[in-house]
Design a protein around this motif. Structure first.
Motif, PDB file in Angstrom:
ATOM      1  N   THR A  93     -18.032  35.845  -1.896  1.00 31.79           N
ATOM      2  CA  THR A  93     -19.029  34.473  -1.621  1.00 31.79           C
ATOM      3  C   THR A  93     -18.209  33.340  -2.248  1.00 31.79           C
ATOM      4  O   THR A  93     -18.156  32.248  -2.017  1.00 31.79           O
ATOM      5  CB  THR A  93     -20.296  34.702  -2.608  1.00 31.79           C
ATOM      6  OG1 THR A  93     -20.983  35.890  -2.034  1.00 31.79           O
ATOM      7  CG2 THR A  93     -20.942  33.456  -2.758  1.00 31.79           C
TER       8      THR A  93
ATOM      9  N   LEU B 210     -14.897  32.506  -0.032  1.00 29.86           N
ATOM     10  CA  LEU B 210     -15.346  31.734   1.174  1.00 29.86           C
ATOM     11  C   LEU B 210     -15.730  30.510   0.758  1.00 29.86           C
ATOM     12  O   LEU B 210     -15.469  29.276   1.498  1.00 29.86           O
ATOM     13  CB  LEU B 210     -16.435  32.475   1.995  1.00 29.86           C
ATOM     14  CG  LEU B 210     -15.972  33.728   2.489  1.00 29.86           C
ATOM     15  CD1 LEU B 210     -17.233  34.716   3.332  1.00 29.86           C
ATOM     16  CD2 LEU B 210     -14.759  33.662   3.444  1.00 29.86           C
ATOM     17  N   SER B 211     -16.412  30.185  -0.306  1.00 30.71           N
ATOM     18  CA  SER B 211     -17.023  28.779  -0.522  1.00 30.71           C
ATOM     19  C   SER B 211     -15.713  27.980  -0.985  1.00 30.71           C
ATOM     20  O   SER B 211     -15.856  26.693  -0.862  1.00 30.71           O
ATOM     21  CB  SER B 211     -17.907  28.945  -1.963  1.00 30.71           C
ATOM     22  OG  SER B 211     -18.770  30.077  -1.793  1.00 30.71           O
TER      23      SER B 211
ATOM     24  N   ALA C 126     -14.168  26.644   2.258  1.00 28.99           N
ATOM     25  CA  ALA C 126     -15.485  26.371   3.139  1.00 28.99           C
ATOM     26  C   ALA C 126     -14.881  25.555   4.362  1.00 28.99           C
ATOM     27  O   ALA C 126     -15.225  26.196   5.500  1.00 28.99           O
ATOM     28  CB  ALA C 126     -16.611  25.521   2.628  1.00 28.99           C
ATOM     29  N   GLU C 127     -14.178  24.595   4.178  1.00 30.70           N
ATOM     30  CA  GLU C 127     -14.120  23.808   5.564  1.00 30.70           C
ATOM     31  C   GLU C 127     -13.301  24.465   6.798  1.00 30.70           C
ATOM     32  O   GLU C 127     -13.744  24.736   7.768  1.00 30.70           O
ATOM     33  CB  GLU C 127     -13.233  22.482   5.358  1.00 30.70           C
ATOM     34  CG  GLU C 127     -13.519  21.230   6.033  1.00 30.70           C
ATOM     35  CD  GLU C 127     -12.297  20.734   6.357  1.00 30.70           C
ATOM     36  OE1 GLU C 127     -12.055  20.536   7.732  1.00 30.70           O
ATOM     37  OE2 GLU C 127     -11.363  20.390   5.522  1.00 30.70           O
TER      38      GLU C 127
ATOM     39  N   ALA D 227     -15.397  27.505   8.229  1.00 32.38           N
ATOM     40  CA  ALA D 227     -16.672  27.216   8.867  1.00 32.38           C
ATOM     41  C   ALA D 227     -16.177  26.828  10.257  1.00 32.38           C
ATOM     42  O   ALA D 227     -16.456  27.338  11.296  1.00 32.38           O
ATOM     43  CB  ALA D 227     -17.388  26.179   8.491  1.00 32.38           C
TER      44      ALA D 227
ATOM     45  N   HIS E 244     -17.163  28.998  13.643  1.00 33.30           N
ATOM     46  CA  HIS E 244     -17.871  28.276  14.977  1.00 33.30           C
ATOM     47  C   HIS E 244     -17.181  28.694  16.009  1.00 33.30           C
ATOM     48  O   HIS E 244     -17.613  28.822  17.265  1.00 33.30           O
ATOM     49  CB  HIS E 244     -18.017  26.711  14.669  1.00 33.30           C
ATOM     50  CG  HIS E 244     -19.033  26.275  13.578  1.00 33.30           C
ATOM     51  ND1 HIS E 244     -20.315  26.668  13.852  1.00 33.30           N
ATOM     52  CD2 HIS E 244     -18.952  25.396  12.405  1.00 33.30           C
ATOM     53  CE1 HIS E 244     -21.191  26.043  12.723  1.00 33.30           C
ATOM     54  NE2 HIS E 244     -20.222  25.297  11.884  1.00 33.30           N
TER      55      HIS E 244
ATOM     56  N   LEU F 133     -21.626  27.354   4.811  1.00 28.63           N
ATOM     57  CA  LEU F 133     -20.589  27.147   3.977  1.00 28.63           C
ATOM     58  C   LEU F 133     -20.288  25.603   4.024  1.00 28.63           C
ATOM     59  O   LEU F 133     -20.070  24.923   3.084  1.00 28.63           O
ATOM     60  CB  LEU F 133     -19.168  27.673   4.872  1.00 28.63           C
ATOM     61  CG  LEU F 133     -18.881  29.114   4.521  1.00 28.63           C
ATOM     62  CD1 LEU F 133     -17.663  29.870   5.276  1.00 28.63           C
ATOM     63  CD2 LEU F 133     -18.535  29.470   3.085  1.00 28.63           C
ATOM     64  N   GLU F 134     -20.691  25.099   5.230  1.00 29.86           N
ATOM     65  CA  GLU F 134     -20.599  23.449   5.455  1.00 29.86           C
ATOM     66  C   GLU F 134     -21.412  22.819   4.611  1.00 29.86           C
ATOM     67  O   GLU F 134     -21.431  21.595   4.112  1.00 29.86           O
ATOM     68  CB  GLU F 134     -21.073  23.112   7.047  1.00 29.86           C
ATOM     69  CG  GLU F 134     -19.744  23.510   7.729  1.00 29.86           C
ATOM     70  CD  GLU F 134     -20.118  23.440   9.104  1.00 29.86           C
ATOM     71  OE1 GLU F 134     -19.105  23.234  10.100  1.00 29.86           O
ATOM     72  OE2 GLU F 134     -21.540  23.503   9.567  1.00 29.86           O
TER      73      GLU F 134
ATOM     74  N   ARG G   7     -22.719  24.049   1.295  1.00 28.16           N
ATOM     75  CA  ARG G   7     -22.497  24.697   0.083  1.00 28.16           C
ATOM     76  C   ARG G   7     -22.567  23.637  -1.149  1.00 28.16           C
ATOM     77  O   ARG G   7     -23.239  24.164  -1.916  1.00 28.16           O
ATOM     78  CB  ARG G   7     -21.338  25.543   0.238  1.00 28.16           C
ATOM     79  CG  ARG G   7     -20.467  24.742  -0.241  1.00 28.16           C
ATOM     80  CD  ARG G   7     -18.972  25.581  -0.453  1.00 28.16           C
ATOM     81  NE  ARG G   7     -17.940  24.951  -1.059  1.00 28.16           N
ATOM     82  CZ  ARG G   7     -17.087  23.539  -0.281  1.00 28.16           C
ATOM     83  NH1 ARG G   7     -17.866  23.171   0.636  1.00 28.16           N
ATOM     84  NH2 ARG G   7     -16.120  23.293  -1.195  1.00 28.16           N
TER      85      ARG G   7
ATOM     86  N   LEU H  29     -25.363  29.379  -1.383  1.00 30.21           N
ATOM     87  CA  LEU H  29     -24.358  30.558  -1.983  1.00 30.21           C
ATOM     88  C   LEU H  29     -25.251  31.896  -1.927  1.00 30.21           C
ATOM     89  O   LEU H  29     -24.656  32.778  -1.590  1.00 30.21           O
ATOM     90  CB  LEU H  29     -24.031  30.270  -3.261  1.00 30.21           C
ATOM     91  CG  LEU H  29     -22.775  29.514  -3.440  1.00 30.21           C
ATOM     92  CD1 LEU H  29     -22.088  29.570  -4.959  1.00 30.21           C
ATOM     93  CD2 LEU H  29     -21.698  29.966  -2.623  1.00 30.21           C
TER      94      LEU H  29
END
Lengths: 372, 372
Positions: free
Chosen positions: A237, A240-241, A244-245, A248, A252, B265-266, B268, B275
């Motif tokens: 968690t 990945l946070s 993020a960009e 993500a 997609h 994620l986008e 967050r 989260l």
């Protein structure tokens, strides 16, 4: 005995990664001091022989502040900035690196928490490309990094001697350093680490509602695809946070591609064109796998085929492999040539291009019919 | 020497699967006749010692029609129906099975091509849950099926003696038979085999456009997730098309889940709730992996923890493992207990529940402090 590569190293965080680094350094007689807020982790790491446990106060009192060459920070991503900044203050003579999976966020966090920006030039990010779906010091191994890439991510102000120290750390641990900027590193790991992590997680997640009688059919393929999904959810968690960009964006794209394959399957009765689309997707995947470098970053293109004609008798293939093995040549791959104009029994031995002359000599010596 | 499990078996299709079955049968002295339209495959299979090559005409002339107990069809999915139907006609005294990955389509194809529906009662579908990202007889191994599940999929009219023959084949090859209807099998493999295949393919496909400097960071996780994407695109086109409906449904679900993680994620920064969603997805994946059965279909729940208190000295963990090993107890997993109310150094040894008494005795004998 040669000089140890470091005099004294402080490892902060005795989890899987930190303890493995400590064990790797201990092989070369480096003095390692271990800090961890969790006494259980610390006890296990010490029991494994990873170093001497210290509290932060002991580390200072013990004159460590002056004598440590290097501090290695192996804490969860969300704590990286604070702990790195604190290490820069506590150990003013040491280069400081970390083992975190996301580098731009670690740098930004360090900047935000640093008491003075002056010390930042001793920080150089690091990320060994090795790990385990397990966590904690029990899973640590001195050879965890053998033959793996180790990203070294200096920022604009990093001092050359600090960069050199981190590269020496990577090599001492058996890895090969790869220099990248923090941002470029994060783009790269979004693709080679974070995307596969989430894909693995999503496939594994769909197993939760499956009938048990269906799961008994699981084979090695499913196990391999889902192995990393067993990783620590809290750790991932945070990783990945922190990235993020780029993650993500790739998720997609992967999701769109999955939908596309599903649509192709649903419309397959309509035309052969659908099958061609599906085949193209599958070929693209096979091509992608072949791009992955071998151990130590060797390029797959460095292998060459040597075609051998196999006599029509039982046991000939075993004899061929025995002859090649006796010549000390390592076979990387073996394929059958199915081209319409080649004779039956034509087998291609794929070896490293440097090994081709030795292989040809061994084959000629044993009377094998090397084709063309 | 005991009686061979079969007198004579005809294997049609000397690819990876057919040749591996032949090699497994040869270990027990079964006479194996091999047919393959590709002379290169046949030559290699014979060289490996998989059996005697025959043409379809020779197989008949050689009185095989009367004496074969079993015919094993290992041809690509698109050819299964024709070849199985033909085998039922050519070998009127034999049970007929196949090694195909999709069973409803194989049965439908066989029905469509059978000259008489009467012979259909000798057909029982089969699907060994083993394979390789490689294909062809060169990758064949006698132990390919050891410890794996082997789906046996009788249809409503299958004769019990034919079902028994196919189950005996599975056991002779070292696998354990699992009986399912063809439709149920196809639902199950959509989840445990076809979904991971496409997920692996999609991740690998995104590597095709990556910078080479990024791919050098690839670690074992990416390699494991993408290994099966290296499989034969033509074969997988046929497999996925033959099981299109259940596979498409799962692919859409996986794609939706990937999009969902990407959206989390986008967003967050918005809230901790994001989260929590991400953590839930990751936990779901970790739970899914734990549901996978072990070797021979063993349930993961069959393991129990034994907590041991570790003294605060280097080398204690090595001594613990040595004592346990000397007692002949196999440790399946080791974990550190981090619960707030347990002492530091509490380590859990996970062993098969049947091994707990022996482990406790050995620990007591060596003076270890077993906790609670």
């Amino acid at each position: 005995m040669t000089e140890p590569p470091f005099r004294r190293v402080v490892v902060i965080g005795a989890g899987l990664m930190g303890t493995s680094v400590a064990l790797a350094l201990r092989r070369y007689g480096v003095e390692v001091l271990l800090e961890d807020a969790d006494p259980g982790n610390l006890r296990v790491a010490v029991s494994l022989g990873a170093g001497v446990p210290v509290t932060p106060a002991e580390a200072l009192a013990n004159n460590t502040a002056d004598s440590a060459d290097l501090v290695v920070v192996g804490v969860p991503p969300s704590a990286l900035g604070t702990v790195i900044a604190d290490a820069l203050t506590r150990f003013p003579g040491a280069a400081v690196t970390d083992l975190g999976s996301v580098k731009a966020a670690a740098l930004a966090g360090t900047r935000a928490h640093a008491s003075t920006q002056a010390g930042l030039d001793r920080y150089v990010g690091g990320h060994p490309m090795a790990g385990s779906e397990q966590s904690g010091p029990l899973a640590a191994r001195a050879d965890l990094f053998d033959g793996r890439a180790w990203a070294v991510t200096p920022h604009a102000d990093s001092r050359p001697d600090a960069v050199a120290a981190v590269e020496r750390l990577a090599r001492t641990c058996g890895a090969f350093p790869v220099q990248l900027s923090p941002g470029e590193h994060d783009e790269a790991v979004a693709l080679v680490s974070h995307l596969p992590q989430v894909a693995s997680t999503v496939v594994a997640g769909l197993l939760t509602t499956a009938a048990e009688g269906h799961l008994v059919l699981a084979g090695q393929g499913l196990r391999d695809v889902t192995r990393i999904a067993g990783g620590d959810p809290e750790l991932w968690t945070q990783i990945l946070s922190a990235n993020a960009e780029p993650v993500a964006r790739l998720l997609h794209e992967a999701a769109d591609n999955l939908h596309r394959v599903a649509h192709t399957l649903e419309k397959r009765d309509a035309a052969e064109a659908g099958l061609a689309d599906l085949r193209t997707s599958l070929e693209r995947g096979a091509t992608g796998v072949r791009r992955l470098p071998g151990k130590h970053g060797a390029r797959p293109e460095a292998f060459s085929p040597v075609p051998v004609l196999l006599p029509d008798q039982p046991g000939e293939l075993a004899r061929l492999f025995a002859d090649v093995g006796a010549a000390g040549v390592n076979i990387e791959d073996v394929r059958i040539d199915h081209s319409p104009n080649t004779p039956a029994g034509l087998v291609e031995l794929w070896v490293h291009e440097d090994a081709v002359p030795a292989l040809l000599e061994a084959l000629a010596h044993h009377g094998w019919d090397v084709h063309g």
